[in-house]
Design an enzyme around this catalytic site. Structure first.
Site, PDB file in Angstrom:
ATOM      1  N   GLU A  19      41.048  62.534  41.220  1.00 18.22           N
ATOM      2  CA  GLU A  19      42.413  62.969  40.967  1.00 18.22           C
ATOM      3  C   GLU A  19      43.406  62.183  41.841  1.00 18.22           C
ATOM      4  O   GLU A  19      44.542  61.922  41.440  1.00 18.22           O
ATOM      5  CB  GLU A  19      42.567  64.472  41.266  1.00 18.22           C
ATOM      6  N   ASP A 602      27.485  36.308  41.627  1.00 22.16           N
ATOM      7  CA  ASP A 602      28.440  36.778  42.637  1.00 22.16           C
ATOM      8  C   ASP A 602      27.754  37.417  43.835  1.00 22.16           C
ATOM      9  O   ASP A 602      26.838  38.222  43.670  1.00 22.16           O
ATOM     10  CB  ASP A 602      29.356  37.849  42.021  1.00 22.16           C
ATOM     11  N   HIS A 644      30.377  33.567  44.162  1.00 23.80           N
ATOM     12  CA  HIS A 644      31.715  33.989  44.581  1.00 23.80           C
ATOM     13  C   HIS A 644      31.598  35.034  45.680  1.00 23.80           C
ATOM     14  O   HIS A 644      30.730  35.895  45.647  1.00 23.80           O
ATOM     15  CB  HIS A 644      32.469  34.582  43.390  1.00 23.80           C
ATOM     16  N   GLU A 668      37.663  33.993  48.596  1.00 15.03           N
ATOM     17  CA  GLU A 668      39.018  34.521  48.743  1.00 15.03           C
ATOM     18  C   GLU A 668      39.662  33.954  49.993  1.00 15.03           C
ATOM     19  O   GLU A 668      39.022  33.824  51.022  1.00 15.03           O
ATOM     20  CB  GLU A 668      38.927  36.045  48.869  1.00 15.03           C
ATOM     21  N   HIS A 697      44.991  40.930  44.454  1.00 15.42           N
ATOM     22  CA  HIS A 697      45.059  42.353  44.785  1.00 15.42           C
ATOM     23  C   HIS A 697      46.485  42.867  44.684  1.00 15.42           C
ATOM     24  O   HIS A 697      46.725  44.057  44.760  1.00 15.42           O
ATOM     25  CB  HIS A 697      44.509  42.607  46.182  1.00 15.42           C
ATOM     26  N   CYS A 729      39.934  36.464  43.362  1.00 21.17           N
ATOM     27  CA  CYS A 729      38.880  37.385  42.947  1.00 21.17           C
ATOM     28  C   CYS A 729      39.035  37.673  41.456  1.00 21.17           C
ATOM     29  O   CYS A 729      39.895  37.086  40.798  1.00 21.17           O
ATOM     30  CB  CYS A 729      38.970  38.665  43.788  1.00 21.17           C
TER      31      CYS A 729
HETATM   32  N1  GLN Z   1      32.861  38.430  38.714  1.00 19.94           N
HETATM   33  C1  GLN Z   1      33.429  39.566  39.363  1.00 19.94           C
HETATM   34  C2  GLN Z   1      34.810  39.824  38.806  1.00 19.94           C
HETATM   35  O1  GLN Z   1      35.489  38.907  38.508  1.00 19.94           O
HETATM   36  C3  GLN Z   1      33.528  39.369  40.852  1.00 19.94           C
HETATM   37  C4  GLN Z   1      34.145  40.549  41.528  1.00 19.94           C
HETATM   38  C5  GLN Z   1      34.061  40.550  43.027  1.00 19.94           C
HETATM   39  O2  GLN Z   1      33.932  39.554  43.651  1.00 19.94           O
HETATM   40  N2  GLN Z   1      34.160  41.681  43.636  1.00 19.94           N
HETATM   41  O3  GLN Z   1      35.234  40.941  38.690  1.00 19.94           O
HETATM   42 ZN    ZN Z   2      35.861  38.756  44.729  1.00 16.40          ZN
END
Ligand code: GLN
Ligand code: ZN
Length: 763
Positions: A19, A602, A644, A668, A697, A729
């Site tokens: 919530e 990843d 990644h 990142e 973000h 990301c």
């Molecule tokens: N491949 C995933 C995405 O693009 C990687 C996400 C992550 O690094 N947390 O959502």
């Molecule tokens: Zn990421």
């Protein structure tokens, strides 16, 4: 009968059915007013307190609740607001508060990073010469609220000054001691105000001492806590640590505080007691119920541990509590209706952990017989769980026969990349994204309908295909070089695999906060893990069939799947990591067999899984790199393996990243600007790399110049031949138009840089 107390360190904020998340997002989207947001979140907070009160917890934490993050709350308490938000003193209003977290117009969001070895992210305080003041005593507000509204004499929770400053940036190492001095009187003021309001206990979280801190840090703590003891003698401070045993135990045990909170689940705190004893004048707050995992505590066994611990304290000066805040586990298991009842019987979420703590306290105060029924019930449930552990002998044998060779690719990178370059013919500074594309309300709504059986499998599949097709077209129009299918079919990058591998189970409401309003639902690993057939092939192949450009296959790596699951301790964790790697190897082979030539695996959770105790690092990093290589080892030499990771401080794991032997890594960086780039000045990295050039973000669209600057800065230390251009990301949390606008900027910046490079080359 003794007077041992029960306590809790923190309760999940998100509500039983998230919530809290809904309220925040509705507010950010302008669908509810600030007053409505406050009303809704007040309800959640009070309900959390009420539940702990009803269960009979003696020391209920207050002030642990947050509208985003408790580190940001601490910054707001002291008016630490970076200049770019044009804050002019006084209580930090809610819009400024959210601006720091999420960015606003030209003011980019503050950096966000992982909280110790968890998947929780905090907002990194930027001190940069700030003049801290106590602008809002939040702990006091919440203490009074609990008292007035519910009659709870709560235990305010503060993030301690040493940990807060250690997690902050914007100052030089030699300024640390001075900063501690600046903050000390402000903390004193908080403590005095709490004391005046009647608070008897306060929990000051100093988890930094569960890491290997140096002399200066422990010395600073000695000074600060001595001042607290002098200036606020009437309040009982519990110096709270968690996630690992403390470093400098003897000095911490000698601090002039009333209580010391230790984690008896993670790290061997009992060993410390046995070696050094426990001071006679202190209360030991013993964290014996796991605050980081979801399996039911074996109450009988925990009681035995507590009986041992009790021998080290004077006059029953003992408090029983979870090993850490319960922020890192889901709220309650009572909503789960679909899971195997035997597994359900073995689970314990926050509410159930509170029950366990209350039972243990009773057992210790009144004797084992007083909770005989509870013990019998737990034993039965755990035995039944154990009897159904889904073993797989083949997998076990495969893991025990593994050798170094099994984790090696056919040829070294230098040879592989030549083959790959020839095959892909990508331009200089190729552009790509990290995998996921916006999960719009439509995407999520359609999945919900499908799960509820309101639409057929065929309808759902058609919807996913249409989404893929639409975005392949968008990416082509944007002129991105390496495309993605978008991950529309995935709820979550770990849960999606968890649902399909053998050995996993998933919950319906087992959410935990990851960053801001974003929650994740870690799957449960209860059984040996194996591959049960293709998981990602259909969508990848469909996407590839629509375009002449290359589409990347998209998998989650073994370290991340393990770290982001709730793993039962029946099998050693590292064995399970290798089991997952072998399962992923089969998935990679299946993708290759179907013509997918770039595959991203990843590993965003690799760094956060780094043990807090340095002594355990090498083993973790070795096994992690091994598991990643194992997963990718059988890929053809001309198949390009990407990986990644989403964080920036990776100095600590640089060698491990190299040891992954991935052909391309994206990481990142944009929230920490140039810091990362400097890592490359000190280390040589020969493989290809993409540093995130804009922050996903934040909803803010970057300017072309800004992105180009990020690229240029990276190119000062990384060769253009190695460099890829990508966002920080995945884009799943962003809106579609935001995403398209931002990607347009990214591609434009990449092209502009590319042109400059070519001009310079011909000069
Ligand atoms: N491949 C995933 C995405 O693009 C990687 C996400 C992550 O690094 N947390 O959502
Ligand atoms: Zn990421």
């Amino acid at each position: 009968m003794t007077n041992i107390k029960s306590s809790n360190l923190g309760y999940p904020r998100i509500g039983e059915k998230r919530e809290w998340k809904r309220a925040l997002e509705a507010f950010w989207n302008g669908n509810i007013t600030q007053t409505e947001l406050i009303e809704k979140t007040d309800d959640i907070r009070l309900n959390n307190l009420k539940k702990q009160q009803e269960q009979g917890i003696d020391l209920i934490p207050v002030g642990d609740f947050s509208l985003y993050d408790h580190v940001l709350d601490t910054s707001a308490t002291f008016g630490i607001v970076p200049d770019r938000y044009e804050y002019d003193g006084g209580k930090v209003d809610i819009n400024t508060y959210f601006a720091i977290a999420r960015g606003l117009d030209d003011a980019i969001a503050s950096e966000m990073t992982k909280w110790f070895n968890t998947n929780y992210h905090y907002i990194v305080p930027e001190l940069n010469g700030a003049k801290p003041e106590l602008v809002e005593n939040r702990a006091l507000t919440y203490y009074k609220e609990a008292k007035e509204k519910l009659g709870i004499d709560g235990k305010p929770v503060l993030l301690g000054p040493i940990t807060y400053l250690q997690l902050s940036k914007g100052f030089e190492a030699d300024e640390f001691a001075g900063l501690v001095e600046t903050f000390t009187p402000l903390y004193v003021q908080i403590l005095q105000e709490l004391q005046e309001a009647g608070a008897r206990w306060v929990q000051i979280d100093e988890p930094i001492f569960a890491t290997n801190v140096d002399e200066e840090v422990i010395a600073a703590a000695e000074k600060v806590y001595a001042t607290f003891a002098e200036e606020a003698p009437g309040i009982n401070i519990i110096f709270q640590t968690y996630f690992e045993k403390v470093s400098h135990y003897e000095r911490i045990a000698a601090l002039p505080v009333k209580g010391l909170g230790l984690d008896f689940v993670h790290g061997d705190s009992l060993e410390l007691l046995k070696t050094y004893g426990f001071p006679k004048d202190k209360v030991l707050a013993a964290g014996v119920v796991d605050g980081r995992n979801v399996w039911r505590a074996d109450i009988g066994e925990k009681l035995t541990t507590l009986e041992t611990i009790k021998q080290f304290v004077q006059d029953d000066q003992l408090i029983i509590q979870p090993s850490s805040t319960l922020l890192h586990v889901p709220v309650t298991k009572t909503l789960e209706e679909k899971i195997d009842p035997v597994i359900l019987g073995g689970l314990s979420f926050a509410d159930q952990k509170i029950t366990e703590i209350v039972a243990l306290t009773k057992g210790l105060n009144e004797g084992r017989e007083a909770i005989a029924d509870d013990i019998a019930e737990v034993d039965a449930a755990l035995n039944e769980l154990q009897a159904t552990y889904r073993s797989n002998d083949d997998v076990r044998k495969a893991v025990s026969n593994l050798t170094e060779k099994d984790a090696e690719r056919g040829a070294p990178f230098a040879e592989r990349i030549e083959l790959q370059d020839k095959l892909f013919e990508l331009p200089l500074l190729p552009t790509t994204t990290i995998g996921s594309l916006p999960q719009t309300p439509e995407v999520r709504g359609t999945r919900t309908k499908w799960r509820k059986g309101e639409i057929t499998d065929a309808e759902y599949e058609k919807f996913i295909e249409d989404s893929i097709a639409r975005w392949i077209k968008i990416q082509e129009d944007l002129d991105i070089d390496v495309l993605v299918h978008g991950e529309f079919e995935r709820n979550d990058m770990v849960e999606y695999f968890g649902e399909k591998f053998n050995g996993f189970s998933v919950t319906e409401y087992g959410w935990v906060q990851s960053y801001g309003s974003r929650c994740v639902k870690p799957p449960l690993i209860f059984g040996d893990v194996s591959w049960d057939g293709p998981i990602t092939v259909k969508e990848s192949v469909y996407a590839q069939s629509l375009t002449n450009r290359i589409v990347k296959g998209m998998l989650t790596g073994p370290v991340t799947i393990l770290n982001w699951s709730f793993v039962h301790d029946t099998t050693p964790r590292y064995d399970i990591m290798k089991q997952i790697a072998l399962a992923l190897q089969k998935e990679i082979n299946a993708l290759e067999d179907n013509g997918i030539k770039i595959i991203q695996v990843d590993e965003p959770a690799l760094r956060e899984g780094l043990p807090l105790d340095h002594a355990k690092w090498d083993e973790y990093l070795d096994v992690s790199a091994y598991a990643f290589r194992l997963a990718t080892a059988t890929a053809e030499n001309d198949t390009q393996i990407h990986t990644h990771m989403c964080y920036s401080n990776f100095e600590d794991i640089f060698d491990c990243i190299d040891a992954l032997d991935a052909d391309v890594i994206s990481i990142e960086t944009s929230r920490s600007h140039g810091e990362l780039v400097s890592t490359f000045e000190d280390n040589t990295y020969t493989k290809e790399i993409g540093l995130g050039v804009y922050d996903i973000h934040s909803p803010r669209i970057p300017a072309v110049d800004e992105v180009k600057q990020n690229i240029d800065r990276a190119l000062q230390t990384i060769s253009p031949k190695q460099f890829w251009v990508n966002p920080d990301c995945g884009l799943k949390t962003r809106k579609e138009d935001e995403t398209i606008d931002a990607l347009k900027v990214m591609v434009e910046a990449a092209k502009a840089t590319r042109e400059e490079l070519l001009v310079n080359e011909t000069k």
